[in-house]
Design an enzyme around this catalytic site. Structure first.
Site, PDB file in Angstrom:
ATOM      1  N   ASN A 207       1.041  -0.956  -0.465  1.00 16.21           N
ATOM      2  CA  ASN A 207       0.194  -0.084  -0.093  1.00 16.21           C
ATOM      3  C   ASN A 207       1.049   1.138   0.453  1.00 16.21           C
ATOM      4  O   ASN A 207       1.848   1.438   0.278  1.00 16.21           O
ATOM      5  CB  ASN A 207      -0.770   0.251   1.161  1.00 16.21           C
ATOM      6  CG  ASN A 207       0.021  -0.167   2.528  1.00 16.21           C
ATOM      7  OD1 ASN A 207       0.433   1.086   2.318  1.00 16.21           O
ATOM      8  ND2 ASN A 207      -0.336  -1.019   3.474  1.00 16.21           N
ATOM      9  N   ASP A 276      -3.840  -6.006   4.276  1.00 12.29           N
ATOM     10  CA  ASP A 276      -4.801  -7.675   4.584  1.00 12.29           C
ATOM     11  C   ASP A 276      -4.835  -8.840   4.300  1.00 12.29           C
ATOM     12  O   ASP A 276      -5.389  -9.373   4.670  1.00 12.29           O
ATOM     13  CB  ASP A 276      -6.570  -6.441   4.452  1.00 12.29           C
ATOM     14  CG  ASP A 276      -6.891  -5.057   6.303  1.00 12.29           C
ATOM     15  OD1 ASP A 276      -5.884  -5.185   7.008  1.00 12.29           O
ATOM     16  OD2 ASP A 276      -7.052  -4.227   4.853  1.00 12.29           O
ATOM     17  N   LYS A 286       8.134 -16.594 -11.621  1.00  7.82           N
ATOM     18  CA  LYS A 286       7.890 -15.867 -11.925  1.00  7.82           C
ATOM     19  C   LYS A 286       6.505 -16.605 -13.122  1.00  7.82           C
ATOM     20  O   LYS A 286       6.708 -16.666 -14.123  1.00  7.82           O
ATOM     21  CB  LYS A 286       9.046 -14.507 -12.898  1.00  7.82           C
ATOM     22  CG  LYS A 286       8.338 -12.881 -13.489  1.00  7.82           C
ATOM     23  CD  LYS A 286       9.259 -12.445 -13.803  1.00  7.82           C
ATOM     24  CE  LYS A 286       8.338 -11.950 -15.376  1.00  7.82           C
ATOM     25  NZ  LYS A 286       8.985 -10.501 -16.258  1.00  7.82           N
ATOM     26  N   PHE A 320      -3.844   3.428  14.771  1.00 11.38           N
ATOM     27  CA  PHE A 320      -4.577   4.365  13.427  1.00 11.38           C
ATOM     28  C   PHE A 320      -5.959   3.647  12.851  1.00 11.38           C
ATOM     29  O   PHE A 320      -6.610   2.169  12.637  1.00 11.38           O
ATOM     30  CB  PHE A 320      -4.228   4.652  12.895  1.00 11.38           C
ATOM     31  CG  PHE A 320      -2.481   5.051  13.400  1.00 11.38           C
ATOM     32  CD1 PHE A 320      -2.014   5.019  14.259  1.00 11.38           C
ATOM     33  CD2 PHE A 320      -2.783   6.510  12.194  1.00 11.38           C
ATOM     34  CE1 PHE A 320      -1.289   6.253  14.335  1.00 11.38           C
ATOM     35  CE2 PHE A 320      -2.204   7.627  13.369  1.00 11.38           C
ATOM     36  CZ  PHE A 320      -0.455   7.477  14.206  1.00 11.38           C
ATOM     37  N   LYS A 334     -13.503   0.011  16.227  1.00 11.41           N
ATOM     38  CA  LYS A 334     -12.871  -1.199  15.565  1.00 11.41           C
ATOM     39  C   LYS A 334     -11.805  -0.698  17.539  1.00 11.41           C
ATOM     40  O   LYS A 334     -11.586  -1.379  18.084  1.00 11.41           O
ATOM     41  CB  LYS A 334     -10.864  -0.524  14.801  1.00 11.41           C
ATOM     42  CG  LYS A 334     -11.359  -0.503  13.336  1.00 11.41           C
ATOM     43  CD  LYS A 334     -10.008   0.240  12.783  1.00 11.41           C
ATOM     44  CE  LYS A 334     -10.753  -0.273  11.247  1.00 11.41           C
ATOM     45  NZ  LYS A 334      -9.147   0.790  10.545  1.00 11.41           N
ATOM     46  N   LYS A 338     -11.249  -4.088  19.182  1.00  6.45           N
ATOM     47  CA  LYS A 338      -9.544  -4.566  19.009  1.00  6.45           C
ATOM     48  C   LYS A 338      -9.284  -5.081  20.586  1.00  6.45           C
ATOM     49  O   LYS A 338      -8.075  -4.363  20.784  1.00  6.45           O
ATOM     50  CB  LYS A 338      -9.165  -4.100  18.066  1.00  6.45           C
ATOM     51  CG  LYS A 338      -9.382  -4.885  16.146  1.00  6.45           C
ATOM     52  CD  LYS A 338      -8.723  -3.757  15.767  1.00  6.45           C
ATOM     53  CE  LYS A 338      -9.016  -3.748  14.411  1.00  6.45           C
ATOM     54  NZ  LYS A 338      -8.577  -4.242  13.075  1.00  6.45           N
TER      55      LYS A 338
END
Ligand SMILES: Cc1cc2nc3c(=O)[nH]c(=O)nc-3n(C[C@H](O)[C@H](O)[C@H](O)COP(=O)(O)O)c2cc1C
Length: 389
Positions: A207, A276, A286, A320, A334, A338
């Site tokens: 990301n 995730d 490859k 975050f 969250k 969590k």
């Protein structure tokens, strides 16, 4: 911060040009400066450059007429909150180590009673000479704080130790000196950057996280006296030498690295952006170009925050949430699911906030309240987050 006054003692090292940048950066940060240059230093660069960039008095001569103060070296020594010798030549280091006071700079330093930073810069052989090594050790034993030189290409066309530390590092040392040390005795784990999950030897899922938010938190926590472990995915950013940095690539490595540090930690701040998902079967070769479409099966990665939330005991855990919609609702969920103490929620669709920029605009979400932090530098957001501790 009330205005701190720094005495900059400039000697005749070739890295003197970098000290102009140090001076400029300190002025921009609001420090008040006063500068002394040795006579030799004025042969390398004009005092006018320092006078202009430092917006301050530059003293060069002990015996000139038209003194600014009655007994110049005594008065200058009294006025400073901190002294920085940069660049510090072998010659001046030797004089300081032996109590020699044969010019304005060395006389002032002999009369100076507060802390002095010495930013060393010289040719590698000069640095390794037993005389210089002894002199540096003498000064260290007397409480002088050294900003060590770095290894790299030197002006004398050689490669080795002796390069002046970068201006930004010198300024950071000074900032750190003045910052309130309110996190002494706390061990803080900060995670930062992205994780990477391989598809094949040349391709991967990741990301846009640059690590900037996590690195800022780590740096500020260190400045405030904490013992900091920074667990970082791939990132181009630098971090202070005093921070224990552990490099990781995958989610699994991230979790394992936290696990090793967790038992004796006080705080976990998860600013990393872990993947995730991972591909079910990583190809060892490859994957060849194909004409027809094909599927990659993805498996969910373990939710690392939830895992540590379950075993948190009396630790503080800050997560975050980078969201593109329903910021508060998602963050609250969250927080609850969590078992976290705080969620730093940022809306990644907002301009100048989120991934890969120097600023952020966040909401600090806890069970009790939502604190709105307006757009500010990530280093400033970092301090707001650390204030929670
Ligand atoms: C071009 C040039 C570059 C120099 N660079 C350095 C240096 O990086 N470090 C050092 O210790 N001395 C260096 N020297 C030698 C010092 O300038 C010399 O020892 C001088 O006496 C130092 O005086 P000061 O400590 O009073 O400033 C350099 C000299 C010249 C001519």
């Amino acid at each position: 911060m009330s205005k701190k006054r720094i005495l900059i003692c400039v000697t005749a090292g070739i890295a003197i040009y970098k000290v102009v940048d140090v001076v400029s950066k300190l002025v921009k940060k609001g420090y008040e400066l006063e500068i002394i240059m040795t006579e030799a230093a004025t042969k390398l660069i004009s005092p006018l450059v320092f006078e202009t960039m430092g917006n301050c008095l530059v003293h060069t001569d002990m015996f000139h007429k038209g003194h600014h103060y009655e007994v110049e070296h005594i008065e200058i020594a009294k006025r400073a909150d901190l002294c920085l010798v940069a660049p510090a030549t072998a010659n001046t280091i030797a004089k300081l180590a032996n109590g020699i006071a044969d010019n304005l700079l060395t006389s002032t330093l002999l009369a100076y009673t507060k802390d002095t930073f010495v930013a060393v810069a010289m040719n590698t052989n000069m640095l390794n000479n037993v005389a210089t090594v002894d002199n540096i050790n003498k000064l260290k034993n007397r409480g002088f704080k050294f900003i060590n030189s770095k290894v790299g290409f030197l002006a004398c066309n050689t490669y080795g130790d002796g390069r002046l530390a970068e201006p930004v590092e010198i300024v950071e040392e000074i900032d750190r000196y003045f910052i309130k040390k309110d996190l002494v005795g706390k061990k803080i784990i900060v995670t930062a950057g992205p994780t990477i999950e391989r598809i094949d030897p040349v391709r991967y899922i990741t990301n846009d996280s640059s690590g900037k938010m996590g690195y800022s938190i780590a740096e500020m926590a260190y400045n405030r006296g904490a013992e900091v472990v920074l667990i970082s995915g791939p990132s181009k950013l630098n971090i202070s030498d005093g921070i224990n940095k552990i490099d990781i690539i995958t989610n699994n490595e991230l979790k394992n690295s936290i696990e090793k540090e967790f038992s004796n930690s006080d705080v976990l701040i998860m600013a990393a952006a872990p993947c995730d998902f991972r591909v079910k079967e990583q190809s060892k070769e490859k994957i060849k170009r194909k004409k027809e479409s094909f599927n990659l099966e993805l498996l969910p990665n373990e939710d690392i925050l939830s895992h540590f939330g379950k075993i948190k005991e009396n630790r503080l855990i800050i997560g975050f949430a980078a969201e593109s919609n329903d910021l508060i609702e998602n963050s609250k969920r969250k927080l609850e699911n969590k078992n976290l103490d705080y969620i730093i929620a940022n809306n990644i669709t907002e301009k100048d906030a989120g991934f890969n920029v120097d600023t952020n605009k966040v909401k600090i979400v806890s069970k009790e309240e939502i604190i709105d932090i307006p757009l500010m530098l990530k280093s400033e957001v970092a301090n707001k987050i650390l204030d929670l501790i």
